[in-house]
Design a protein around this motif. Structure first.
Motif, PDB file in Angstrom:
ATOM      1  N   SER A   1       0.772  -1.226   0.002  1.00 41.97           N
ATOM      2  CA  SER A   1      -0.062   0.058  -0.035  1.00 41.97           C
ATOM      3  C   SER A   1       0.765   1.285   0.033  1.00 41.97           C
ATOM      4  O   SER A   1       0.576   2.331  -0.463  1.00 41.97           O
ATOM      5  CB  SER A   1      -0.978   0.053   1.114  1.00 41.97           C
ATOM      6  OG  SER A   1      -1.902  -1.021   1.277  1.00 41.97           O
TER       7      SER A   1
ATOM      8  N   LEU B   1      -0.291   2.633  -3.552  1.00 40.74           N
ATOM      9  CA  LEU B   1      -1.510   3.079  -3.203  1.00 40.74           C
ATOM     10  C   LEU B   1      -1.001   4.538  -2.546  1.00 40.74           C
ATOM     11  O   LEU B   1      -1.984   5.424  -1.947  1.00 40.74           O
ATOM     12  CB  LEU B   1      -2.555   2.439  -2.427  1.00 40.74           C
ATOM     13  CG  LEU B   1      -3.026   1.215  -2.882  1.00 40.74           C
ATOM     14  CD1 LEU B   1      -3.956   0.610  -1.788  1.00 40.74           C
ATOM     15  CD2 LEU B   1      -3.617   1.446  -4.212  1.00 40.74           C
TER      16      LEU B   1
ATOM     17  N   GLU C   1      -0.316   5.097   0.857  1.00 37.84           N
ATOM     18  CA  GLU C   1      -0.737   5.254   1.978  1.00 37.84           C
ATOM     19  C   GLU C   1       0.250   5.377   2.781  1.00 37.84           C
ATOM     20  O   GLU C   1       1.568   5.028   2.635  1.00 37.84           O
ATOM     21  CB  GLU C   1      -1.599   3.871   2.389  1.00 37.84           C
ATOM     22  CG  GLU C   1      -2.754   3.791   1.480  1.00 37.84           C
ATOM     23  CD  GLU C   1      -3.629   2.558   2.040  1.00 37.84           C
ATOM     24  OE1 GLU C   1      -3.185   1.835   2.897  1.00 37.84           O
ATOM     25  OE2 GLU C   1      -4.730   2.105   1.455  1.00 37.84           O
TER      26      GLU C   1
ATOM     27  N   THR D   1      -5.969  -7.458  -1.952  1.00 41.92           N
ATOM     28  CA  THR D   1      -6.657  -6.294  -1.592  1.00 41.92           C
ATOM     29  C   THR D   1      -5.981  -5.030  -2.248  1.00 41.92           C
ATOM     30  O   THR D   1      -6.865  -4.008  -2.430  1.00 41.92           O
ATOM     31  CB  THR D   1      -5.867  -5.998  -0.021  1.00 41.92           C
ATOM     32  OG1 THR D   1      -6.199  -7.354   0.879  1.00 41.92           O
ATOM     33  CG2 THR D   1      -5.985  -4.653   0.844  1.00 41.92           C
TER      34      THR D   1
ATOM     35  N   LYS E   1      -8.912  -2.960  -4.276  1.00 48.39           N
ATOM     36  CA  LYS E   1      -9.086  -1.533  -4.048  1.00 48.39           C
ATOM     37  C   LYS E   1      -9.172  -0.596  -5.544  1.00 48.39           C
ATOM     38  O   LYS E   1     -10.020   0.076  -5.517  1.00 48.39           O
ATOM     39  CB  LYS E   1      -8.140  -0.745  -3.370  1.00 48.39           C
ATOM     40  CG  LYS E   1      -7.786  -1.349  -1.633  1.00 48.39           C
ATOM     41  CD  LYS E   1      -6.810  -0.456  -1.083  1.00 48.39           C
ATOM     42  CE  LYS E   1      -6.898  -0.764   0.461  1.00 48.39           C
ATOM     43  NZ  LYS E   1      -7.925  -0.149   1.193  1.00 48.39           N
TER      44      LYS E   1
ATOM     45  N   LYS F   1     -13.409   0.842  -7.148  1.00 48.04           N
ATOM     46  CA  LYS F   1     -13.507   2.154  -7.538  1.00 48.04           C
ATOM     47  C   LYS F   1     -14.486   2.166  -8.482  1.00 48.04           C
ATOM     48  O   LYS F   1     -15.269   3.168  -8.986  1.00 48.04           O
ATOM     49  CB  LYS F   1     -12.211   2.850  -8.294  1.00 48.04           C
ATOM     50  CG  LYS F   1     -11.106   3.139  -6.907  1.00 48.04           C
ATOM     51  CD  LYS F   1      -9.951   3.656  -7.590  1.00 48.04           C
ATOM     52  CE  LYS F   1      -9.007   3.975  -6.618  1.00 48.04           C
ATOM     53  NZ  LYS F   1      -7.706   4.618  -7.194  1.00 48.04           N
TER      54      LYS F   1
END
Length: 303
Positions: A114, A118, A120, A169, A173, A177
């Protein structure tokens, strides 16, 4: 009771995931290789999901764009196929208890992936969770060098199962969307089934697949710890916070460990238990973030 029901459903769904090893071991005893068992699972799951979709979720069966199939190549092949192959191989190599503990290194992989894909942010909880997972794995693997039930291949595929589980995961994700959870699950298993069928050439074992016991275990594998577990878990997930569900879902390795002890006479040493405890704690920690006015869990498990 109504307030408790969603929590019970989450625990029930996770418990069903925990019994997957029973079906895997039985099919392996009939001579099926790990990849063939993966194919059996995804093919039957795809058939069940197609049936359910036609009966109840027809609108969710449509793709918005043909190119979106690449999302499900990620969830279906790079995640589900890879994860299941690694996990089933680990089960054949080592104790169920160790296999499921290594599978639960996935939150640490999610944290790292992530951060990379992503963007994060890291916090102290996530860092502690990753460190706890690493130390837990070292304890499990390091003290088991002389244990005939532990193999290098098993350790590597066990960690691979955690990575594959985490990839769902990440890809999930992106897919969320644009699509509902049912659509993602349906096409994940369809893509996985279409990919594995020509590779495994299961039709060459049609006579064995039609064996009554094999057929029952195959249907059970595709339905009980797969489709049924997904729907029960998702029903509970709609009623409570995803982060709470993720923590409750840690009942899965507990069920799998108890299963290994009661059905297969497996045992864990004290240091292995300590390593398992660290990994379990890491799973919980990664779902917790501290704020000034209390504690709020924020991570969501996509299953």
């Amino acid at each position: 009771m109504k307030r408790l029901l969603p929590y019970l459903m989450i625990a029930a769904g996770a418990s069903l995931w925990g019994i997957i090893a029973v079906f895997v071991k039985e099919l392996a005893d009939y001579g099926f290789a790990a990849m063939e068992i993966v194919a059996i699972r995804v093919i039957y799951a795809a058939l069940f999901l197609l049936t359910i979709g036609l009966l109840k979720y027809r609108k969710q069966m449509k793709l918005k764009q043909a190119l979106d199939i690449r999302l499900f190549i990620g969830t279906g092949i790079l995640s589900v196929v890879f994860f299941n192959y690694c996990y089933f191989t680990t089960i054949s190599q080592m104790n169920i208890s160790i296999a499921v503990i290594l599978l639960y290194t996935s939150p640490a992989f999610v944290t790292v992936l992530s951060l990379i894909f992503l963007k994060e942010k890291l916090n102290i909880n996530k860092i502690l969770a990753v460190l706890g997972t690493i130390i837990g794995c070292i304890l499990i693997a390091g003290v088991s060098a002389g244990d005939s039930n532990i193999t290098l291949l098993g350790i590597l595929t066990g960690l691979g199962s955690g990575l594959g589980y985490a990839l769902y995961t990440i890809f999930g994700k992106f897919a969320l969307k644009k699509y509902q959870p049912f659509t993602i699950t349906l096409y994940t298993f369809i893509v996985a089934a279409l990919f594995l069928l020509p590779i495994t050439q299961l039709w060459q074992k049609l006579d064995l697949l039609m064996n009554t016991n094999v057929l029952l275990y195959s249907i059970g594998l595709g339905f009980i710890p797969t489709v049924l577990a997904y729907f029960i878990y998702t029903w509970g997930l709609e009623k409570i916070e995803g982060s709470k569900a993720a923590v409750i879902a840690t009942v899965e390795p507990v069920v799998a460990t108890l299963l290994g002890v009661m059905l297969y006479g497996e045992r864990l040493g004290l240091i292995q238990i300590a390593g398992a405890f660290l990994i379990f704690c890491s799973v919980i920690i990664v779902n917790i973030t501290f704020r000034k006015k209390g504690v709020k869990r924020v991570e969501q498990k996509i299953s």
